[in-house]
Design a protein around this motif. Structure first.
Motif, PDB file in Angstrom:
ATOM      1  N   GLY A 191       0.745  -1.235   0.083  1.00 37.14           N
ATOM      2  CA  GLY A 191       0.040   0.068  -0.083  1.00 37.14           C
ATOM      3  C   GLY A 191       0.902   1.197  -0.073  1.00 37.14           C
ATOM      4  O   GLY A 191       0.791   2.047  -1.020  1.00 37.14           O
ATOM      5  N   PRO A 192       1.840   1.327   0.908  1.00 33.45           N
ATOM      6  CA  PRO A 192       2.598   2.451   0.923  1.00 33.45           C
ATOM      7  C   PRO A 192       3.566   2.737   0.081  1.00 33.45           C
ATOM      8  O   PRO A 192       4.344   3.799   0.056  1.00 33.45           O
ATOM      9  N   ALA A 193       3.786   1.731  -0.837  1.00 28.54           N
ATOM     10  CA  ALA A 193       5.062   1.538  -1.643  1.00 28.54           C
ATOM     11  C   ALA A 193       4.342   1.293  -3.050  1.00 28.54           C
ATOM     12  O   ALA A 193       5.148   0.517  -4.014  1.00 28.54           O
ATOM     13  N   LEU A 194       3.452   1.882  -3.778  1.00 24.82           N
ATOM     14  CA  LEU A 194       2.903   1.609  -4.915  1.00 24.82           C
ATOM     15  C   LEU A 194       3.932   1.980  -6.026  1.00 24.82           C
ATOM     16  O   LEU A 194       3.827   1.221  -7.225  1.00 24.82           O
ATOM     17  N   ALA A 195       4.430   3.092  -5.799  1.00 26.93           N
ATOM     18  CA  ALA A 195       5.663   3.357  -6.971  1.00 26.93           C
ATOM     19  C   ALA A 195       6.876   3.005  -6.819  1.00 26.93           C
ATOM     20  O   ALA A 195       7.795   3.122  -7.797  1.00 26.93           O
ATOM     21  N   ASP A 196       6.988   1.981  -5.840  1.00 24.97           N
ATOM     22  CA  ASP A 196       7.949   1.211  -5.721  1.00 24.97           C
ATOM     23  C   ASP A 196       8.641   0.295  -6.919  1.00 24.97           C
ATOM     24  O   ASP A 196       7.635  -0.217  -7.254  1.00 24.97           O
ATOM     25  N   PRO A 197       9.656   0.353  -7.502  1.00 27.93           N
ATOM     26  CA  PRO A 197       9.954  -0.444  -8.652  1.00 27.93           C
ATOM     27  C   PRO A 197       9.664  -1.804  -8.340  1.00 27.93           C
ATOM     28  O   PRO A 197       9.287  -2.558  -9.389  1.00 27.93           O
ATOM     29  N   ARG A 198      10.142  -2.488  -7.400  1.00 30.81           N
ATOM     30  CA  ARG A 198      10.097  -3.996  -7.150  1.00 30.81           C
ATOM     31  C   ARG A 198       8.479  -4.163  -6.933  1.00 30.81           C
ATOM     32  O   ARG A 198       8.189  -5.366  -7.380  1.00 30.81           O
ATOM     33  N   THR A 199       7.782  -3.516  -6.121  1.00 35.18           N
ATOM     34  CA  THR A 199       6.266  -3.827  -6.167  1.00 35.18           C
ATOM     35  C   THR A 199       5.933  -3.948  -7.607  1.00 35.18           C
ATOM     36  O   THR A 199       5.019  -4.655  -7.738  1.00 35.18           O
ATOM     37  N   ASP A 200       5.919  -2.733  -8.220  1.00 38.07           N
ATOM     38  CA  ASP A 200       5.383  -2.623  -9.455  1.00 38.07           C
ATOM     39  C   ASP A 200       5.918  -4.038 -10.377  1.00 38.07           C
ATOM     40  O   ASP A 200       5.265  -4.594 -11.249  1.00 38.07           O
ATOM     41  N   GLN A 201       7.262  -4.388 -10.158  1.00 36.56           N
ATOM     42  CA  GLN A 201       7.675  -5.540 -11.053  1.00 36.56           C
ATOM     43  C   GLN A 201       6.983  -6.720 -10.505  1.00 36.56           C
ATOM     44  O   GLN A 201       6.746  -7.571 -11.466  1.00 36.56           O
ATOM     45  N   VAL A 202       6.881  -7.052  -9.362  1.00 34.92           N
ATOM     46  CA  VAL A 202       6.020  -8.287  -8.868  1.00 34.92           C
ATOM     47  C   VAL A 202       4.720  -8.268  -9.333  1.00 34.92           C
ATOM     48  O   VAL A 202       4.260  -9.278  -9.831  1.00 34.92           O
ATOM     49  N   TYR A 203       4.161  -7.300  -9.237  1.00 35.20           N
ATOM     50  CA  TYR A 203       2.735  -7.316 -10.028  1.00 35.20           C
ATOM     51  C   TYR A 203       2.660  -7.426 -11.315  1.00 35.20           C
ATOM     52  O   TYR A 203       1.771  -8.152 -11.821  1.00 35.20           O
ATOM     53  N   ARG A 204       3.615  -7.190 -12.101  1.00 30.51           N
ATOM     54  CA  ARG A 204       3.574  -7.407 -13.547  1.00 30.51           C
ATOM     55  C   ARG A 204       3.934  -8.614 -13.776  1.00 30.51           C
ATOM     56  O   ARG A 204       3.442  -9.321 -14.733  1.00 30.51           O
ATOM     57  N   ARG A 205       4.962  -9.444 -12.897  1.00 30.30           N
ATOM     58  CA  ARG A 205       4.990 -10.829 -13.184  1.00 30.30           C
ATOM     59  C   ARG A 205       3.738 -11.849 -12.818  1.00 30.30           C
ATOM     60  O   ARG A 205       3.518 -12.730 -13.656  1.00 30.30           O
ATOM     61  N   LEU A 206       3.243 -11.417 -11.857  1.00 33.01           N
ATOM     62  CA  LEU A 206       2.115 -11.863 -11.643  1.00 33.01           C
ATOM     63  C   LEU A 206       1.078 -11.870 -12.603  1.00 33.01           C
ATOM     64  O   LEU A 206       0.251 -12.985 -12.932  1.00 33.01           O
ATOM     65  N   GLU A 207       0.634 -10.676 -13.279  1.00 31.44           N
ATOM     66  CA  GLU A 207      -0.185 -10.525 -14.202  1.00 31.44           C
ATOM     67  C   GLU A 207       0.335 -11.197 -15.321  1.00 31.44           C
ATOM     68  O   GLU A 207      -0.537 -11.880 -16.036  1.00 31.44           O
ATOM     69  N   ALA A 208       1.619 -11.416 -15.727  1.00 28.59           N
ATOM     70  CA  ALA A 208       1.931 -12.095 -16.957  1.00 28.59           C
ATOM     71  C   ALA A 208       2.074 -13.569 -16.635  1.00 28.59           C
ATOM     72  O   ALA A 208       1.771 -14.351 -17.653  1.00 28.59           O
ATOM     73  N   ASP A 209       2.376 -14.130 -15.579  1.00 28.35           N
ATOM     74  CA  ASP A 209       2.710 -15.630 -15.195  1.00 28.35           C
ATOM     75  C   ASP A 209       1.268 -16.294 -14.554  1.00 28.35           C
ATOM     76  O   ASP A 209       1.284 -17.414 -14.708  1.00 28.35           O
ATOM     77  N   ALA A 210       0.303 -15.453 -14.177  1.00 29.79           N
ATOM     78  CA  ALA A 210      -0.872 -16.274 -13.764  1.00 29.79           C
ATOM     79  C   ALA A 210      -2.087 -15.514 -14.087  1.00 29.79           C
ATOM     80  O   ALA A 210      -2.814 -14.698 -13.404  1.00 29.79           O
ATOM     81  N   PRO A 211      -2.177 -15.238 -15.367  1.00 32.35           N
ATOM     82  CA  PRO A 211      -3.217 -14.604 -16.283  1.00 32.35           C
ATOM     83  C   PRO A 211      -4.708 -15.096 -15.532  1.00 32.35           C
ATOM     84  O   PRO A 211      -5.597 -14.593 -15.583  1.00 32.35           O
ATOM     85  N   GLU A 212      -4.878 -16.522 -15.228  1.00 36.70           N
ATOM     86  CA  GLU A 212      -6.066 -16.989 -14.657  1.00 36.70           C
ATOM     87  C   GLU A 212      -6.293 -16.605 -13.532  1.00 36.70           C
ATOM     88  O   GLU A 212      -7.576 -16.709 -12.810  1.00 36.70           O
TER      89      GLU A 212
END
Length: 311
Positions: A191-212
Motif C-alpha cells: 500500500g505505501p509503496a505503490l510507486a516502488d519499482p520492485r512492487t510494480d515488477q512483482v505485480y507485472r510478473r503476477l499478471e504475466a505468469d498467472a493470467p487465470e
C-alpha cells in the motif's frame, strides 16, 4: 501525504468497500431500488461527518484526508483493523518506507540469519523482505516447497511462488485460501509503496505468469498474514498438517515464516460410512475442500469470484 497514484488507489479502495454495504448494515432505512450496489456517497459522507463534495473528491483522489477524518470514514464503511491500516497507509499516514538500494545489506542479513534457519532441520523456514522476496531458507523448506535456486531471481518471491509454482500447488491440496491470505497481506504491505519499482515488477510478473488469477490482482481486500494449520502432501510421503507461524515485525523489515509439521489425526473406524451429520460434528477429521475465490466479489469487481470452480 498521499501522492496522486496512492490517492487514486485509496479512492478505489473506499469505493469497493462502500459497494459492500447496504443501508441496513449502518442503521439506515432502505429507500427503494438502487441503480448501483452499496451505500451512496452522500450516505457515507453523512455518517462520516464530512461534506458530500469533499468525500466525492476523496474517492476521486483529489484531496488528502487527515488521520481523524479517515478514521471516521473507516467507521462509516465498517473497515476492520487491517482495512483501516491499509487505508491509512494509502493516505500517507505511515512510517516512511526506505528504498532498498543496498542489496549487499540484504545479503549480509541473509547470511546472518541462515544458520538460525538451518538449526531447524524438521521445520521449513524462510526469510523474506517487505516485497516478499526470499532472502534465505533452510533445507527443510527446499525439500517441501522446492529449491528456490531453481526459480529465476526476479521471480524468487513468496507471492509469485504461491500463485504460479505448480509444485507448490501440488504440495498444498487446499492452496487457494493460503495463497489469497498471502496476497492480501502482500497488498497491505504494498500500500505505501505503490510507486516502488520492485512492487510494480512483482505485480507485472503476477499478471504475466498467472493470467487465470487476474481477478485477484485487481482485488482491494487486505488482511494480516495469520498463523494457520494447512494440509501438505510432501512428495512421496503421507500428508501432514503443518502449523504455519509467520512473524510480525515492522512493515519495513525482513520477516521469517516457519512451519512445524505434524501428522493429522487418524481417521476413525468406519469413517467412510458415517452420515454427513455425524461427520460435521467431527471437523478435525474433515478433508479440506477447494472453495471458490474466498474474497468478496465486489472488492475486485469480478463476476468470476462469485462462481465456484467449474461453475
Amino acid at each position: 501525504m498521499s501522492t496522486p497514484a496512492t490517492g487514486q488507489e485509496l479512492g478505489a479502495f473506499l469505493r469497493a468497500h462502500r459497494a459492500l454495504l447496504q443501508p441496513a448494515d449502518v442503521g439506515l432505512a432502505a429507500t427503494g431500488r438502487r441503480r448501483t450496489p452499496g451505500l451512496r456517497r452522500e450516505e457515507v459522507a453523512s455518517l462520516s461527518g464530512v461534506g458530500l463534495a469533499w468525500y466525492t473528491w476523496l474517492e476521486q483522489g483529489r484531496v488528502s484526508a487527515s488521520r481523524q477524518v479517515l478514521e471516521a470514514v473507516g467507521r462509516a464503511l465498517r473497515l476492520d483493523a487491517a482495512g483501516l491500516r491499509h487505508a491509512m497507509r494509502l493516505a500517507g499516514h505511515h512510517e516512511p518506507v526506505p528504498v532498498d538500494t543496498d542489496r549487499a545489506a540484504a545479503g549480509r542479513l541473509a547470511g546472518t540469519v541462515r544458520p538460525v534457519l538451518d538449526s531447524w532441520p524438521a521445520s521449513p523456514a524462510v526469510l523474506v523482505d517487505r516485497h516478499f522476496d526470499l532472502l534465505a531458507w533452510n533445507a527443510a523448506w527446499a525439500a517441501l516447497w522446492g529449491a528456490p535456486e531453481a526459480v529465476p531471481a526476479d521471480r524468487r518471491n513468496l507471492m509469485w511462488l504461491m500463485a504460479v509454482d505448480r509444485r507448490l500447488r501440488g504440495v498444498l491440496p487446499d492452496w487457494e485460501p493460503l495463497a489469497m491470505n498471502v496476497f492480501q497481506h502482500f497488498r497491505a504491505q504494498a500500500g505505501p509503496a505503490l510507486a516502488d519499482p520492485r512492487t510494480d515488477q512483482v505485480y507485472r510478473r503476477l499478471e504475466a505468469d498467472a493470467p487465470e488469477l487476474r481477478h485477484w490482482w485487481g482485488c482491494h481486500s487486505v488482511a494480516e498474514l495469520t498463523a494457520r494449520t494447512v494440509l501438505v502432501e510432501p512428495p512421496a510421503s503421507a500428508p501432514s498438517a503443518s502449523p504455519s507461524a509467520p512473524s510480525t515485525p515492522s512493515t519495513t523489515r525482513p520477516r521469517w515464516s516457519c512451519c512445524s509439521p505434524r501428522p493429522p489425526p487418524p481417521t476413525p473406524p468406519g469413517w467412510a460410512t458415517w452420515p454427513p451429520a455425524r461427520r460435521a460434528r467431527r471437523p478435525e477429521y474433515q478433508q479440506p475442500h477447494r472453495p471458490h475465490c474466498p474474497h468478496q466479489p465486489l472488492l475486485c469487481g469480478s463476476r468470476r469470484c462469485a462462481r465456484p470452480p467449474g461453475g
